[in-house]
Design an enzyme around this catalytic site. Structure first.
Site, short mmCIF file in Angstrom:
data_model
loop_
_atom_site.label_atom_id
_atom_site.label_comp_id
_atom_site.label_asym_id
_atom_site.label_seq_id
_atom_site.Cartn_x
_atom_site.Cartn_y
_atom_site.Cartn_z
N LYS A 25 -9.83 -0.70 11.13
CA LYS A 25 -9.99 -1.91 10.31
C LYS A 25 -10.25 -3.14 11.17
O LYS A 25 -10.38 -4.25 10.66
CB LYS A 25 -8.74 -2.13 9.45
CG LYS A 25 -8.55 -1.04 8.38
CD LYS A 25 -7.53 -1.44 7.38
CE LYS A 25 -6.93 -0.28 6.63
NZ LYS A 25 -7.76 0.21 5.54
N CYS B 89 -4.79 2.41 -3.51
CA CYS B 89 -3.48 2.90 -3.03
C CYS B 89 -2.36 1.88 -3.33
O CYS B 89 -1.48 1.64 -2.50
CB CYS B 89 -3.50 3.25 -1.54
SG CYS B 89 -4.56 4.62 -1.16
N HIS C 112 0.87 -1.18 0.00
CA HIS C 112 0.00 0.00 0.00
C HIS C 112 0.91 1.24 0.00
O HIS C 112 2.02 1.19 0.55
CB HIS C 112 -0.84 -0.05 1.29
CG HIS C 112 -1.88 0.99 1.44
ND1 HIS C 112 -1.60 2.28 1.83
CD2 HIS C 112 -3.22 0.95 1.26
CE1 HIS C 112 -2.73 2.98 1.90
NE2 HIS C 112 -3.72 2.19 1.56
N GLN D 284 -4.14 -5.00 7.32
CA GLN D 284 -5.17 -5.91 6.81
C GLN D 284 -5.21 -7.24 7.56
O GLN D 284 -6.05 -8.08 7.24
CB GLN D 284 -4.97 -6.18 5.31
CG GLN D 284 -5.18 -4.98 4.41
CD GLN D 284 -6.63 -4.48 4.40
OE1 GLN D 284 -7.56 -5.17 4.78
NE2 GLN D 284 -6.82 -3.24 3.97
N ASP E 217 3.51 -4.22 8.09
CA ASP E 217 2.25 -3.50 7.93
C ASP E 217 1.13 -4.51 8.18
O ASP E 217 0.85 -5.36 7.34
CB ASP E 217 2.18 -2.93 6.50
CG ASP E 217 0.85 -2.24 6.22
OD1 ASP E 217 -0.08 -2.39 7.02
OD2 ASP E 217 0.74 -1.56 5.18
N1 7TS Z 1 -1.54 -0.61 4.74
C1 7TS Z 1 -2.47 -1.40 4.18
C2 7TS Z 1 -2.12 -2.79 3.76
C3 7TS Z 1 -3.78 -0.91 4.02
O1 7TS Z 1 -4.71 -1.69 3.46
C4 7TS Z 1 -4.08 0.42 4.43
C5 7TS Z 1 -5.41 1.03 4.19
C6 7TS Z 1 -3.07 1.17 5.02
C7 7TS Z 1 -1.80 0.63 5.14
C8 7TS Z 1 -3.31 2.55 5.53
O2 7TS Z 1 -4.13 2.51 6.66
P1 7TS Z 1 -4.67 3.88 7.31
O3 7TS Z 1 -5.65 3.42 8.35
O4 7TS Z 1 -3.50 4.57 7.88
O5 7TS Z 1 -5.31 4.63 6.19
N2 7TS Z 1 -6.13 0.45 3.14
C9 7TS Z 1 -7.27 0.94 2.57
C10 7TS Z 1 -7.91 0.28 1.53
O6 7TS Z 1 -7.54 -0.79 1.05
N3 7TS Z 1 -8.98 1.00 1.15
O7 7TS Z 1 -9.05 2.11 1.92
C11 7TS Z 1 -7.98 2.07 2.81
#
Ligand code: 7TS
Length: 427
Positions: free
Chosen positions: A245, A383, A139, A222, A219
């Site tokens: 999440k 992303c 991501h 997910q 990371d």
């Molecule tokens: N890493 C992964 C693997 C992710 O899926 C996401 C967010 C992030 C980092 C960033 O997380 P945040 O909470 O800091 O934004 N992924 C997604 C997605 O797949 N659709 O919207 C956000």
């Protein structure tokens, strides 16, 4: 997952045994609504998960009964807020089996957590000639910060390739033999891909990184809410995730770091709460975690995150993983039958999401049509722009599952996709 036939049989059997999971839906107030005249089917869980009553109640209770600033007051409310906040830290430490609550830094989410390491750790440790290793399936949140860190330090950024036209082969682990040299100072990789549904062998990646003395950053955005996760068993150095999440609130996340690393790291942000002593000439820092939490922290959301940990552990994370994987396998089988569909990621075991593209129908059209049927999907590059480009795609549509989703909802998804294809003349 073995052969198609076996998948089919396994799914049928397990889903008939999943009656207790239907009760889970009652815990989530937002699910009980109609969208465009149809019962809502929420399949955008990889973007953000819905919140159970228990988490919402924890937020309301905090604001109604305990709201105060932490660590600064001797009055009853401040002490209750402090106990709640520090209790949440201990709860999160237990959730990922960290050795010490001081290894849990509360942040805004995965993005901020990774940025803290990419700035603080990289500034102190990276120099020209060093290598930062990441993967082609990251991501942007676990990619752009490393690009910036490499630029600032003169280090080189390298990527572990993904294999296959649809990235079905996962990470090229054989390439690690040449990529993972002693020049690699840090290896950052995702546990689960948000676009492919690949579950990486993070234990092997950590082990191989350790063998060349590289620091590991996982990371876990997910994976955190979807499967058991034990930082000590993994032996990772840093791990990042977001509360939203995993049934928790937005605006709260975690950076886990091994204590000995954190205490040697300079703070990323400075200000109140993280200093021992300040005079007009300078300041000294508290140890972790306070050193990395300048200013008033996000008390309410940390407390609600702890409630989310309780909720997920009550359901059982092994069971959640099995439930999500079964739904994803069922969705994969049903969608595979659609004409002209291109499915991304593993053909076998996968996390709880399915990502796909049609040659003649744009992902945004798919999402718009599905919304008419009350189904929430996501379409776009998720992303993952470099990965999309490598796969020759501008976008995909993604359906992602969680504890409250059911096989019936997958039937509704398949029916909606058939309607879309018919409209566009594809079926
Ligand atoms: N890493 C992964 C693997 C992710 O899926 C996401 C967010 C992030 C980092 C960033 O997380 P945040 O909470 O800091 O934004 N992924 C997604 C997605 O797949 N659709 O919207 C956000």
């Amino acid at each position: 997952m073995e052969s198609t036939g076996t998948i089919g049989r396994t799914i049928t059997r397990t889903i008939f045994n999943m009656s207790d999971w239907s009760n889970v839906r009652a815990d989530f107030p937002v699910l009980h609504q109609q969208v465009n005249g149809k019962p809502l089917v929420y399949l955008d869980n990889a973007a953000t998960a819905q919140k159970p009553r228990r988490v919402i109640d924890a937020l309301v209770r905090y604001y109604e009964q305990d709201n105060s600033n932490v660590h600064r007051g001797l009055h009853a409310l401040s002490m209750r807020a402090t106990d709640g906040y520090e209790g949440a830290r201990a709860r999160v430490a237990k959730f990922i089996n960290a050795a010490d609550p001081a290894e849990i830094i509360f942040t805004r989410g995965t993005t901020e957590s990774i940025n803290i390491v990419a700035r603080s750790w990289s500034q102190a440790h990276l120099k020209p000639g060093d290598v930062v290793l990441t993967t082609e399936m990251e991501h942007h949140s676990n990619l752009v910060p490393w690009q910036q860190a490499a630029k600032a330090s003169g280090a080189t950024l390298k990527y572990v390739p993904v294999l296959g036209d649809n990235a079905e082969g996962g990470l090229d682990l054989a390439a690690l033999d040449t990529l993972l040299t002693p020049a690699v100072k840090l290896f950052a990789f995702t546990h689960v891909s948000n676009t492919l549904g690949t579950v990486n062998s993070v234990d092997e990646l950590c082990r191989r990184a350790r063998a060349v003395g590289a620091i590991t950053v996982i990371d876990a955005a997910q994976s955190i809410g979807h499967m058991p996760l034990d930082v000590r068993a993994l032996g990772c150095d840093f791990l990042a995730f977001s509360g939203h999440k995993m049934c928790g609130p937005t605006g709260i996340g975690v950076l886990y770091g091994r204590r000995e690393l954190l205490d040697k790291l300079a703070p990323d942000e400075t200000g109140g709460g993280m200093v021992v002593q300040v005079n007009y000439e300078g300041a000294t820092w508290k140890p972790a975690p306070e050193r990395f939490e300048a200013g008033t922290p996000n008390v309410a959301d940390a407390i609600a995150l702890a409630a989310a940990c309780d909720y997920l552990d009550a359901l059982g994370r092994e069971k959640i993983a099995a439930h999500d994987a079964e739904l994803a396998a069922l969705a994969y089988e049903k969608l595979r039958a659609l004409p002209g569909i291109r499915l991304l990621g593993p053909t076998g075991a996968r996390s709880g999401l399915v990502s796909f593209a049609f040659a003649d129908v744009h992902a945004h059209d798919v999402v718009t049509f599905a919304d008419e049927d009350g189904i929430a999907l996501r379409g776009g590059h998720h992303c993952n722009q470099p990965l999309m480009r490598k796969l020759g795609l501008a976008s995909t549509t993604r359906a992602s599952f969680y504890v409250y989703n059911t096989p019936d909802e997958i039937d509704r998804l398949a029916a909606s996709l058939q309607r879309i294809l018919k409209f566009f003349g594809g079926a």
